[in-house]
Design a protein around this motif. Structure first.
Motif, PDB file in Angstrom:
ATOM      1  N   ILE D  17       0.831  -1.210   0.000  1.00  0.00           N
ATOM      2  CA  ILE D  17       0.000   0.000   0.000  1.00  0.00           C
ATOM      3  C   ILE D  17       0.863   1.257   0.000  1.00  0.00           C
ATOM      4  O   ILE D  17       0.524   2.265  -0.623  1.00  0.00           O
ATOM      5  CB  ILE D  17      -0.938  -0.029   1.227  1.00  0.00           C
ATOM      6  N   THR D  18       2.003   1.191   0.699  1.00  0.00           N
ATOM      7  CA  THR D  18       2.875   2.359   0.789  1.00  0.00           C
ATOM      8  C   THR D  18       3.348   2.813  -0.574  1.00  0.00           C
ATOM      9  O   THR D  18       3.223   3.979  -0.952  1.00  0.00           O
ATOM     10  CB  THR D  18       4.085   2.038   1.680  1.00  0.00           C
ATOM     11  N   ILE D  19       3.908   1.879  -1.353  1.00  0.00           N
ATOM     12  CA  ILE D  19       4.428   2.272  -2.665  1.00  0.00           C
ATOM     13  C   ILE D  19       3.278   2.534  -3.636  1.00  0.00           C
ATOM     14  O   ILE D  19       3.397   3.374  -4.533  1.00  0.00           O
ATOM     15  CB  ILE D  19       5.416   1.208  -3.200  1.00  0.00           C
TER      16      ILE D  19
ATOM     17  N   THR E  18      -1.327  -3.482  -5.105  1.00  0.00           N
ATOM     18  CA  THR E  18      -0.173  -2.591  -5.238  1.00  0.00           C
ATOM     19  C   THR E  18      -0.009  -2.099  -6.666  1.00  0.00           C
ATOM     20  O   THR E  18       0.086  -0.903  -6.934  1.00  0.00           O
ATOM     21  CB  THR E  18       1.097  -3.315  -4.783  1.00  0.00           C
ATOM     22  N   ILE E  19       0.029  -3.047  -7.596  1.00  0.00           N
ATOM     23  CA  ILE E  19       0.256  -2.633  -8.989  1.00  0.00           C
ATOM     24  C   ILE E  19      -1.005  -1.985  -9.563  1.00  0.00           C
ATOM     25  O   ILE E  19      -0.921  -1.099 -10.422  1.00  0.00           O
ATOM     26  CB  ILE E  19       0.729  -3.832  -9.838  1.00  0.00           C
ATOM     27  N   ALA E  20      -2.167  -2.345  -9.023  1.00  0.00           N
ATOM     28  CA  ALA E  20      -3.408  -1.751  -9.528  1.00  0.00           C
ATOM     29  C   ALA E  20      -3.477  -0.263  -9.181  1.00  0.00           C
ATOM     30  O   ALA E  20      -3.645   0.588 -10.060  1.00  0.00           O
ATOM     31  CB  ALA E  20      -4.616  -2.482  -8.942  1.00  0.00           C
ATOM     32  N   ILE E  21      -3.327   0.051  -7.901  1.00  0.00           N
ATOM     33  CA  ILE E  21      -3.357   1.465  -7.498  1.00  0.00           C
ATOM     34  C   ILE E  21      -2.140   2.197  -8.051  1.00  0.00           C
ATOM     35  O   ILE E  21      -2.219   3.331  -8.508  1.00  0.00           O
ATOM     36  CB  ILE E  21      -3.409   1.587  -5.956  1.00  0.00           C
ATOM     37  N   ALA E  27      -0.041   6.234 -15.323  1.00  0.00           N
ATOM     38  CA  ALA E  27      -0.781   6.198 -16.574  1.00  0.00           C
ATOM     39  C   ALA E  27      -1.392   7.558 -16.888  1.00  0.00           C
ATOM     40  O   ALA E  27      -1.297   8.050 -18.018  1.00  0.00           O
ATOM     41  CB  ALA E  27      -1.872   5.122 -16.500  1.00  0.00           C
ATOM     42  N   LEU E  28      -1.986   8.179 -15.885  1.00  0.00           N
ATOM     43  CA  LEU E  28      -2.573   9.502 -16.112  1.00  0.00           C
ATOM     44  C   LEU E  28      -1.496  10.536 -16.414  1.00  0.00           C
ATOM     45  O   LEU E  28      -1.639  11.376 -17.304  1.00  0.00           O
ATOM     46  CB  LEU E  28      -3.394   9.931 -14.893  1.00  0.00           C
ATOM     47  N   GLY E  29      -0.396  10.466 -15.643  1.00  0.00           N
ATOM     48  CA  GLY E  29       0.684  11.433 -15.842  1.00  0.00           C
ATOM     49  C   GLY E  29       1.318  11.295 -17.213  1.00  0.00           C
ATOM     50  O   GLY E  29       1.569  12.286 -17.907  1.00  0.00           O
ATOM     51  N   GLU E  30       1.575  10.054 -17.639  1.00  0.00           N
ATOM     52  CA  GLU E  30       2.185   9.831 -18.952  1.00  0.00           C
ATOM     53  C   GLU E  30       1.220  10.211 -20.065  1.00  0.00           C
ATOM     54  O   GLU E  30       1.625  10.755 -21.092  1.00  0.00           O
ATOM     55  CB  GLU E  30       2.605   8.373 -19.095  1.00  0.00           C
ATOM     56  N   GLY E  31      -0.057   9.918 -19.858  1.00  0.00           N
ATOM     57  CA  GLY E  31      -1.044  10.291 -20.864  1.00  0.00           C
ATOM     58  C   GLY E  31      -1.095  11.796 -21.072  1.00  0.00           C
ATOM     59  O   GLY E  31      -1.153  12.287 -22.208  1.00  0.00           O
ATOM     60  N   TYR E  68       8.527   0.764  -9.607  1.00  0.00           N
ATOM     61  CA  TYR E  68       8.674   0.500  -8.171  1.00  0.00           C
ATOM     62  C   TYR E  68       7.536  -0.410  -7.697  1.00  0.00           C
ATOM     63  O   TYR E  68       7.755  -1.369  -6.956  1.00  0.00           O
ATOM     64  CB  TYR E  68       8.634   1.810  -7.372  1.00  0.00           C
ATOM     65  N   CYS E  69       6.303  -0.070  -8.101  1.00  0.00           N
ATOM     66  CA  CYS E  69       5.148  -0.877  -7.701  1.00  0.00           C
ATOM     67  C   CYS E  69       5.262  -2.294  -8.258  1.00  0.00           C
ATOM     68  O   CYS E  69       4.927  -3.277  -7.587  1.00  0.00           O
ATOM     69  CB  CYS E  69       3.850  -0.236  -8.195  1.00  0.00           C
ATOM     70  N   PHE E  70       5.724  -2.392  -9.506  1.00  0.00           N
ATOM     71  CA  PHE E  70       5.859  -3.701 -10.140  1.00  0.00           C
ATOM     72  C   PHE E  70       6.877  -4.558  -9.396  1.00  0.00           C
ATOM     73  O   PHE E  70       6.654  -5.751  -9.139  1.00  0.00           O
ATOM     74  CB  PHE E  70       6.283  -3.497 -11.597  1.00  0.00           C
TER      75      PHE E  70
END
Lengths: 92, 92, 92, 92, 92
Positions: D17-19, E18-21, E27-31, E68-70
């Motif tokens: 959750i942190t990352i 983790t990877i979902a959030i 994605a929004l920032g890159e878009g 990082y999330c991945f």
């Protein structure tokens, strides 16, 4: 849980949440006022001293709302009358 | 759970949440003011020194709300009077 | 759950949530200031050095709110006085 | 559930959750700054090198807030002092 | 539930969340950055190569927060030290 514990836990939590939520508004408001002041100085440089003086008096008033929260937080931690009552009631 | 545990858990959680929530407002407010300051310098370069001075004094006032939260957090961790009371009450 | 477990679990969770929530505000605020700085350089290239200097000093002030959260997180993990107390209380 | 399980479960969940939450703010902030940088280059191509340099130094500062979250996540997984304590306490 | 089950369930759930959030922000920032890049190329076709280069280096930095999330998700699934511990503890 006995009364002492409940009162202490609630006081601690409330003290923290009070200053946390209470600092969001003043910070955003001061940021907005500061931004507008800088824009105003750029637009009308000759009035810089008047704008700056007005800004700081205004910021001090906005800051006062944060200080109210800070005072309440400190009272809840260090001068909490409810806590003092329960301390005396249990004779400890 | 005994009182010690409750007080310690609440203190830890509140200390973290206080600075976490309390840093959002100042950061956004400072970011906004800083953005406007850069725009103002670009618009009126001759007033850069006045704008910069006003900006930093103003940022210091916004920062103060974050510092209030930081102070409450540190008090809850290192100088918590409720915790000290329960330590003495249990004689440990 | 015994006290040790509660305190450790709360400390871990709070450490993570503190830096997680605490990094959102500074990151958005810095992003906004940086965006405006680039726009200002494009608008007034001659003032690039003044804009850049103001930007970085300002970013350092915004960054400080994230650092407050990081400090509290690290304290909760590595220098947690409540945890040290329970360790001594249980004699382990 | 025994203490080991609780601590491990909380550590795993908090690390994720942190990352996860901590990456939303930096990503949006960097995206905004990057978008403005590209717009600024299109507007003032002659200053492309200054804009690009300022952009990357600024992005590094925004990125630092994500790195704080990443560091806390890795500490919670691989260098968790609470977990090490419970491992030693149970002698495994 | 025995410890193994709890740890496995928490690890699986956290890896996904983790990877979902964590992918929403990047994605929004890159878009947003990409949209601005296309607009900038249309506005200043001669600078297409500079814009494209800046875009891809910047996207790599935004992407890093998703990575990082991945990484945390993969660690939780394939190199989870807590899971390894419980496997050894139960001797399976």
């Amino acid at each position: 849980m006995d009364p002492d514990t409940v009162i202490a836990a609630v006081s601690i939590f409330t003290a923290g949440i009070t200053i946390a939520i209470g600092s969001v508004g003043p910070a955003l408001g001061e940021g907005r006022a500061l931004a507008q002041a800088l824009s105003a100085i750029a637009q009308q440089p000759d009035e810089a001293s008047t704008i700056t003086r007005t800004l700081f008096v205004g910021l001090a008033m906005v800051e006062s709302t944060a200080i109210y929260c800070f005072v309440i937080s400190m009272i809840l931690i260090f001068a909490n009358p409810f806590w003092n009552h329960f301390l005396q009631a249990t004779g400890s």
